[in-house]
Design a protein around this motif. Sequence first.
Motif, mmCIF file in Angstrom:
data_model
loop_
_atom_site.group_PDB
_atom_site.id
_atom_site.type_symbol
_atom_site.label_atom_id
_atom_site.label_comp_id
_atom_site.label_asym_id
_atom_site.label_seq_id
_atom_site.Cartn_x
_atom_site.Cartn_y
_atom_site.Cartn_z
ATOM 1 N N ALA A 1 0.857 -1.197 0.000
ATOM 2 C CA ALA A 1 0.000 0.000 0.000
ATOM 3 C C ALA A 1 0.887 1.238 0.000
ATOM 4 N N SER A 2 0.405 2.269 -0.669
ATOM 5 C CA SER A 2 1.155 3.530 -0.695
ATOM 6 C C SER A 2 0.177 4.694 -0.594
ATOM 7 N N LEU A 3 0.647 5.758 0.018
ATOM 8 C CA LEU A 3 -0.150 6.979 0.176
ATOM 9 C C LEU A 3 0.789 8.151 -0.021
ATOM 10 N N GLY A 4 0.433 9.072 -0.915
ATOM 11 C CA GLY A 4 1.326 10.177 -1.223
ATOM 12 C C GLY A 4 0.611 11.508 -1.327
ATOM 13 N N ALA A 5 1.358 12.553 -1.142
ATOM 14 C CA ALA A 5 0.835 13.922 -1.289
ATOM 15 C C ALA A 5 1.913 14.768 -1.946
ATOM 16 N N GLU A 6 1.489 15.646 -2.847
ATOM 17 C CA GLU A 6 2.445 16.453 -3.605
ATOM 18 C C GLU A 6 1.887 17.861 -3.793
ATOM 19 N N ARG A 7 2.734 18.864 -3.707
ATOM 20 C CA ARG A 7 2.321 20.260 -3.931
ATOM 21 C C ARG A 7 3.240 20.868 -4.984
ATOM 22 N N THR B 1 -0.230 30.256 -8.949
ATOM 23 C CA THR B 1 -1.102 29.225 -8.357
ATOM 24 C C THR B 1 -0.264 28.167 -7.642
ATOM 25 N N SER B 2 -0.988 27.401 -6.835
ATOM 26 C CA SER B 2 -0.394 26.226 -6.196
ATOM 27 C C SER B 2 -1.389 25.082 -6.302
ATOM 28 N N THR B 3 -0.903 23.909 -6.585
ATOM 29 C CA THR B 3 -1.760 22.742 -6.806
ATOM 30 C C THR B 3 -1.336 21.607 -5.879
ATOM 31 N N ASP B 4 -2.353 21.044 -5.172
ATOM 32 C CA ASP B 4 -2.117 19.883 -4.314
ATOM 33 C C ASP B 4 -2.634 18.632 -5.005
ATOM 34 N N THR B 5 -1.856 17.561 -4.912
ATOM 35 C CA THR B 5 -2.255 16.284 -5.499
ATOM 36 C C THR B 5 -2.083 15.189 -4.457
ATOM 37 N N PHE B 6 -3.137 14.386 -4.298
ATOM 38 C CA PHE B 6 -3.111 13.273 -3.357
ATOM 39 C C PHE B 6 -3.277 11.971 -4.128
ATOM 40 N N SER B 7 -2.566 10.926 -3.675
ATOM 41 C CA SER B 7 -2.645 9.640 -4.369
ATOM 42 C C SER B 7 -2.590 8.506 -3.357
ATOM 43 N N THR B 8 -3.252 7.437 -3.714
ATOM 44 C CA THR B 8 -3.202 6.217 -2.907
ATOM 45 C C THR B 8 -3.321 5.018 -3.832
ATOM 46 N N SER B 9 -2.741 3.901 -3.403
ATOM 47 C CA SER B 9 -2.787 2.712 -4.257
ATOM 48 C C SER B 9 -2.564 1.461 -3.419
ATOM 49 N N LEU B 10 -3.114 0.373 -3.900
ATOM 50 C CA LEU B 10 -2.881 -0.970 -3.367
ATOM 51 C C LEU B 10 -2.456 -1.858 -4.523
ATOM 52 N N SER B 11 -1.382 -2.620 -4.326
ATOM 53 C CA SER B 11 -0.901 -3.502 -5.397
ATOM 54 C C SER B 11 -0.609 -4.875 -4.812
ATOM 55 N N ALA B 12 -0.974 -5.897 -5.551
ATOM 56 C CA ALA B 12 -0.755 -7.282 -5.128
ATOM 57 C C ALA B 12 -0.103 -8.036 -6.268
ATOM 58 N N SER B 13 0.761 -8.987 -5.898
ATOM 59 C CA SER B 13 1.413 -9.828 -6.899
ATOM 60 C C SER B 13 1.498 -11.252 -6.361
ATOM 61 N N TYR B 14 1.445 -12.207 -7.252
ATOM 62 C CA TYR B 14 1.459 -13.613 -6.860
ATOM 63 C C TYR B 14 1.976 -14.444 -8.012
ATOM 64 N N GLU B 15 2.911 -15.354 -7.704
ATOM 65 C CA GLU B 15 3.414 -16.283 -8.718
ATOM 66 C C GLU B 15 2.664 -17.598 -8.586
ATOM 67 N N VAL B 16 1.979 -17.982 -9.638
ATOM 68 C CA VAL B 16 1.276 -19.259 -9.649
ATOM 69 C C VAL B 16 2.310 -20.375 -9.764
#
Length: 464
Positions: A103-109, A115-130
């Motif tokens: 899981a990741s959570l980020g914030a960027e300005r 002007t000033s711009t705020d950007t927020f991001s979040t993600s979940l990633s899963a991986s599996y080898e069969v």
Amino acid sequence: MPSLCMTTRLRFLLLLIPVILGGCATSPGSSEPQTDITDDFSRRGELPLNNQWWQAFGDPDLNQLVKDALAGNFSLAANYQRLLQARATAERQAAGLWPSLDASLGAERQESETTSTDTFSTSLSASYEVDLWGRVQALTEAEELRAAASQSDYEAAAVSLSGEIANTWFQLVEQRAQLALARDQLQTNLDVLSLIETRFTAGQSGSPDVLRQRQLVSASRERLTTLEGDIRVLENQLAVLTGQPPLRATLPESARLPSLPPLPQTGVPGELVQRRPDVQQAWRLVQAADRDLAAAISNRFPRLSLEASISNRTDTARELFDNWLATLAGNLVAPLVDGGERRAEVTRSRAVLEQRVQEYRQTVLTAIQEVEDALTTEHQQQQRLERLEQQIDLAGASYRQLRTRYLNGAVSYIEVLNALQDRQDLQRTRLTARQQLLNARVALYRALAGSIEPQNDRMESNQT
């Protein structure tokens, strides 16, 4: 158009999987290698064999010393840390059997002049080898077997340490008994010297008789000095084995060797193979090499991995968990050209397996030899002690008769002196032979010994 292309790829992969599965070689078997061993040992006893074999001597001082050594010896403690490392490695490898989730959570300005711009991001990633061909499972089993082999190595080290404690303790007790005997012999020699000096004063003996006896007294005193130094060295060795500083160690003061216990049940070589930690370690290394070979074979076939992720990127924190973007991907990677690297690894792994098999067979044969050697040595030492007892009785009778004849002027003093020295030498030899007989029994117990549970594992299990 992109979605049509992806569908075509997935169909191709699904059609390809059965073809590959049909061509997959099975992993090598793990049947136990055959070793030619005898049907029975040359001698056997009736006393049941206990893994804590040192208790058979009925020596509470020895029991306490072994207990202290198993808990305080630093080399054994280091061996236990190697066991923990092997267990952790096995747990780390077993993690490959399960999917990973990040899981990741980020914030960027971003700011400009206006002007000033705020950007927020979040993600979940899963991986599996069969694990199509069992490669991950084989690697996991290999590490688990190596961890089990590491525990067997610890148990073998504990058996070796307990045997070293017993041998050192019996040597120390024997040297203390030798010291007590040397003091008695010195007093005897002083009494004889006083008698000869009285006879010399009366003109009944010559000066050479006095000089010879004084020389024997001096040799007796020198023996005392040597024994005291040997005792100190053995005490230092025993202190270090139990994890104590030599100058501050507290050791038992016993100077009495225990009696030899009844002969234990030796069983048959097949039972020995199942009991001895070093043999079990060698066999588990064979099994681990077998699983490594299976993994190397499986590594020559394609790998299928699945990846999934969900992410979101927004300008406000309130919308951070809205409008998720989900992706799912499957990758099948097949080795085509690797310059023979994977084939060479299979060849190497197969050679390692054969090496482990031969080492296992040699370990089994060595274990059987150690039992037979200990049985033979103990039997010979028992016969030797019986002959020494007869010689001591005869030497004592000879000395008493020659001394009487010397006092009557029938023989020279040199004959009495030789008889006295022979008797004292035999008395010292008897003590050494008794200690060697106990050492032979220790060697037999070590050769037959089973596992000794790690002290730290025992404490943890008691706490839980």
